[in-house]
Structure formats: C-alpha cells, structure tokens
Design a protein around this motif. Structure first.
Motif, PDB file in Angstrom:
ATOM      1  N   ILE A   1      16.559  42.316  11.686  1.00 52.68           N
ATOM      2  CA  ILE A   1      16.612  43.350  10.487  1.00 52.68           C
ATOM      3  C   ILE A   1      16.687  45.091  11.004  1.00 52.68           C
ATOM      4  CG2 ILE A   1      15.843  44.069   8.360  1.00 52.68           C
ATOM      5  CD1 ILE A   1      14.570  41.381   7.905  1.00 52.68           C
TER       6      ILE A   1
ATOM      7  N   VAL B   1      16.547  48.074   8.812  1.00 57.23           N
ATOM      8  CA  VAL B   1      15.933  48.361   7.580  1.00 57.23           C
ATOM      9  C   VAL B   1      16.869  49.363   6.995  1.00 57.23           C
ATOM     10  CG1 VAL B   1      13.601  47.633   7.811  1.00 57.23           C
ATOM     11  CG2 VAL B   1      14.321  50.029   8.490  1.00 57.23           C
ATOM     12  N   ARG B   2      17.638  50.067   7.862  1.00 56.93           N
ATOM     13  CA  ARG B   2      18.624  51.098   7.104  1.00 56.93           C
ATOM     14  C   ARG B   2      19.561  50.498   6.355  1.00 56.93           C
ATOM     15  NH1 ARG B   2      20.586  53.676  12.207  1.00 56.93           N
ATOM     16  NH2 ARG B   2      20.977  51.662  12.730  1.00 56.93           N
TER      17      ARG B   2
ATOM     18  N   ILE C   1      19.566  47.876   4.375  1.00 57.47           N
ATOM     19  CA  ILE C   1      19.069  47.143   3.473  1.00 57.47           C
ATOM     20  C   ILE C   1      19.651  47.680   2.020  1.00 57.47           C
ATOM     21  CG2 ILE C   1      17.055  46.438   1.955  1.00 57.47           C
ATOM     22  CD1 ILE C   1      15.822  45.790   4.520  1.00 57.47           C
TER      23      ILE C   1
ATOM     24  N   LYS D   1      21.818  42.376  -1.246  1.00 59.64           N
ATOM     25  CA  LYS D   1      22.177  41.997   0.301  1.00 59.64           C
ATOM     26  C   LYS D   1      21.251  40.998   0.601  1.00 59.64           C
ATOM     27  CE  LYS D   1      25.655  44.606   1.755  1.00 59.64           C
ATOM     28  NZ  LYS D   1      25.545  45.759   2.435  1.00 59.64           N
ATOM     29  N   GLY D   2      20.232  40.617  -0.331  1.00 61.10           N
ATOM     30  CA  GLY D   2      19.443  39.531   0.341  1.00 61.10           C
ATOM     31  C   GLY D   2      19.891  38.209   0.847  1.00 61.10           C
TER      32      GLY D   2
ATOM     33  N   TYR E   1      19.921  37.355   4.413  1.00 61.01           N
ATOM     34  CA  TYR E   1      18.947  36.767   5.041  1.00 61.01           C
ATOM     35  C   TYR E   1      18.675  35.481   4.944  1.00 61.01           C
ATOM     36  CZ  TYR E   1      18.383  41.676   5.493  1.00 61.01           C
ATOM     37  OH  TYR E   1      18.639  43.116   5.677  1.00 61.01           O
ATOM     38  N   ASP E   2      18.228  34.746   5.998  1.00 61.77           N
ATOM     39  CA  ASP E   2      17.784  33.149   5.807  1.00 61.77           C
ATOM     40  C   ASP E   2      16.511  33.028   5.358  1.00 61.77           C
ATOM     41  OD1 ASP E   2      17.354  30.737   6.215  1.00 61.77           O
ATOM     42  OD2 ASP E   2      17.381  30.556   8.263  1.00 61.77           O
ATOM     43  N   LEU E   3      16.277  32.902   3.931  1.00 65.36           N
ATOM     44  CA  LEU E   3      14.960  32.945   3.418  1.00 65.36           C
ATOM     45  C   LEU E   3      14.015  31.691   3.919  1.00 65.36           C
ATOM     46  CD1 LEU E   3      16.089  34.212   0.028  1.00 65.36           C
ATOM     47  CD2 LEU E   3      15.177  35.303   1.792  1.00 65.36           C
TER      48      LEU E   3
ATOM     49  N   GLN F   1       9.898  50.650   3.593  1.00 63.66           N
ATOM     50  CA  GLN F   1      11.095  49.761   4.028  1.00 63.66           C
ATOM     51  C   GLN F   1      10.709  48.291   4.392  1.00 63.66           C
ATOM     52  OE1 GLN F   1      12.070  52.500   7.340  1.00 63.66           O
ATOM     53  NE2 GLN F   1      13.947  53.027   6.376  1.00 63.66           N
TER      54      GLN F   1
ATOM     55  N   GLU G   1      10.627  46.649   0.884  1.00 62.24           N
ATOM     56  CA  GLU G   1      11.802  46.244   0.719  1.00 62.24           C
ATOM     57  C   GLU G   1      12.298  44.698   1.552  1.00 62.24           C
ATOM     58  OE1 GLU G   1      15.355  47.034  -1.624  1.00 62.24           O
ATOM     59  OE2 GLU G   1      13.697  48.330  -1.385  1.00 62.24           O
ATOM     60  N   VAL G   2      11.941  44.653   2.588  1.00 63.91           N
ATOM     61  CA  VAL G   2      12.300  43.480   3.421  1.00 63.91           C
ATOM     62  C   VAL G   2      11.526  42.523   2.736  1.00 63.91           C
ATOM     63  CG1 VAL G   2      12.064  42.504   5.696  1.00 63.91           C
ATOM     64  CG2 VAL G   2      13.000  44.852   5.520  1.00 63.91           C
TER      65      VAL G   2
ATOM     66  N   LEU H   1      12.866  40.997  -0.344  1.00 66.83           N
ATOM     67  CA  LEU H   1      14.047  40.109  -0.014  1.00 66.83           C
ATOM     68  C   LEU H   1      13.666  38.840   0.574  1.00 66.83           C
ATOM     69  CD1 LEU H   1      16.415  42.872   1.612  1.00 66.83           C
ATOM     70  CD2 LEU H   1      16.642  41.706  -0.534  1.00 66.83           C
ATOM     71  N   LEU H   2      12.663  38.616   1.470  1.00 65.79           N
ATOM     72  CA  LEU H   2      12.214  37.476   2.167  1.00 65.79           C
ATOM     73  C   LEU H   2      11.056  36.806   1.493  1.00 65.79           C
ATOM     74  CD1 LEU H   2      12.104  38.582   5.929  1.00 65.79           C
ATOM     75  CD2 LEU H   2      13.952  37.390   4.595  1.00 65.79           C
ATOM     76  N   ARG H   3      10.544  37.469   0.426  1.00 58.41           N
ATOM     77  CA  ARG H   3       9.499  36.744  -0.288  1.00 58.41           C
ATOM     78  C   ARG H   3       8.404  36.387   0.282  1.00 58.41           C
ATOM     79  NH1 ARG H   3      14.132  32.996  -2.658  1.00 58.41           N
ATOM     80  NH2 ARG H   3      15.417  34.769  -3.872  1.00 58.41           N
TER      81      ARG H   3
END
Lengths: 169, 68
Positions: free
Chosen positions: A39, A41-42, A44, A48-49, A52-54, B23, B26-27, B30-32
């Motif tokens: 990632i 972070v800039r 994000i 755009k979630g 990512y592979d959740l 930041q 925020e990540v 997204l990833l929970r």
C-alpha cells in the motif's frame, strides 16, 4: 514512476520469486508465502477499497522519510540521489490461525524474510517497466512493533535507495 | 542546537507520525482490520526518526569541524 511506487513495484514483481525461493529452501512455510496488500497510502481514495484483497489481513505500507541530493562534480552537472523509506509490515492473528498459537509470529517472520529477499535480490539496482530505476537498495534497521491488545504483529524497516550520476539538464 | 529548536524538530517528527497514523486509519477502514499505531508506537517512531536526524546532524557538524 515516483519513488514510493517504485518500491511497491519492486515488492509486487519480486514477491512470487522470493517466496518460491524461500519455500523451496525450507526457510518458510508455503502457507505463509501469500502476497500481502502493498500500500501506498497517498493513493488511497474513497471507493478504491476494491483494490485490496480483503481476505489478506497482511499489509506492507511504504512511507518516504527523506530525500537528499549531492552534486559531486566540479561543474555540478550530475547529481546523486538518496531516498530513505520506512516500511511497516503488519499482520493480524485472526481466524486464519485456527489452533496455531504462533500463526501471527510465523506469518510476520515470513513476510519479513520475503521482503528482505526481494530487496536484497535487487540490491544492485531495480528498473521498472517504465524505466524508473534505483541503482542501489539497502535494507537497514528493523524494529518490532507489536500490539497485543489488537493481536497485531509488526516490523518497522528502514530502506535506503540510491540513484547515481543523474544528468542535470 | 538550542533546546527550543530540538523540541521543534521532535514535534515535527511527532506530527509526521500522527499524519501517518491518520493514513493508517484510512487503510484500516478499507481492510476492516485495526492497523493503527498506539500512542506508544507513535512516540517511539518519532523518537527513532529524531535520533537518526540527530546522528546525521552530529556527523555533518563533526566533519565540518574536522575539515575546517
């Protein structure tokens, strides 16, 4: 390609090769060889979630710390660039662990070893598909960054990258 | 370096770490998964960055003295 993107590009492209090498050598378990979310972070943005592979609860986040430039010649017509980055590797001990109490610890170790292998394999230079490049890459200090309350394991790594003899227009 | 300047430099590093943590939040959303740094980690990261900065500064100043 900017420098943070270049570091991510390196890890992205080298991950499979390095993971396979380390699995073949018996250094890490194949179950820990999966690629984490890499990632910047800039970049994000909302919505755009999906990028990512959740299902992967592992991340490597790259931050640029500093950049210094030297002009080593008499006429100052070339410059050497040094970039310093911080890589945060973080993984969670979650349902993936099952009954394995050491899952998070082993996963973190594998993530670190693969990252180190990927960077060391390109220590004498890496060039991306758009011809952006570093001439040298060195991994530096590592410090632990664990959070027991969140069942989070992490390493913080320093990375130094250099470009030499860039022509000053 | 004066104490005031040293404090300002450390405050800058701490502020940088706080921004990074925003930041990370925020990540995390997204990833929970909560990947944010604790306050202790924030301070530790800022301290490490500050130490690196000071080491570099001392080397540069020592070289300047030695080289006249």
């Amino acid at each position: 390609m900017d420098e943070v993107s270049l570091v991510i590009d390196l890890l992205d492209n080298q991950w499979s090769t390095s993971a396979t090498t380390l699995v073949s050598a018996g250094t890490i378990n194949v179950s820990h060889s999966g690629k984490p979310n890499l990632i910047d972070v800039r970049s994000i943005e909302k919505n755009k979630g999906v990028r990512y592979d959740l299902s992967s609860k592992d991340v490597i986040i790259v931050f640029e710390d500093s950049n210094t430039i030297d002009y080593p010649t008499v006429f100052y017509d070339v410059r050497n660039e040094t970039y310093s980055f911080t890589l945060h590797i973080r993984t969670v001990q979650d349902e993936r662990a099952g009954t394995d109490a050491d899952f998070g610890k082993d996963r973190l170790r594998a993530l670190y070893l693969i990252t180190r292998h990927a960077i060391e394999s390109k220590r004498r230079g890496y060039e991306s598909s758009d011809n952006s490049c570093f001439n040298q890459l060195f991994l530096g200090a590592r410090s632990e960054s664990n959070d027991r309350a969140k069942r989070l394991f992490g390493y913080k790594l320093n990375l130094e990258a250099k470009r030499f003899a860039q022509t000053v227009p | 370096m004066s104490f005031r300047k040293a404090t300002e430099v450390f405050t800058d590093f701490l502020e940088r770490e706080k921004q990074r943590n925003i930041q990370m939040l925020e990540v995390s959303r997204l990833l929970r998964v909560d990947l944010t740094f604790t306050n202790e980690e924030l301070i530790k990261n800022a301290e490490e960055a500050y130490i690196q900065y000071m080491e570099k500064l001392i080397v540069e100043q020592a070289e300047a003295v030695i080289n006249g």
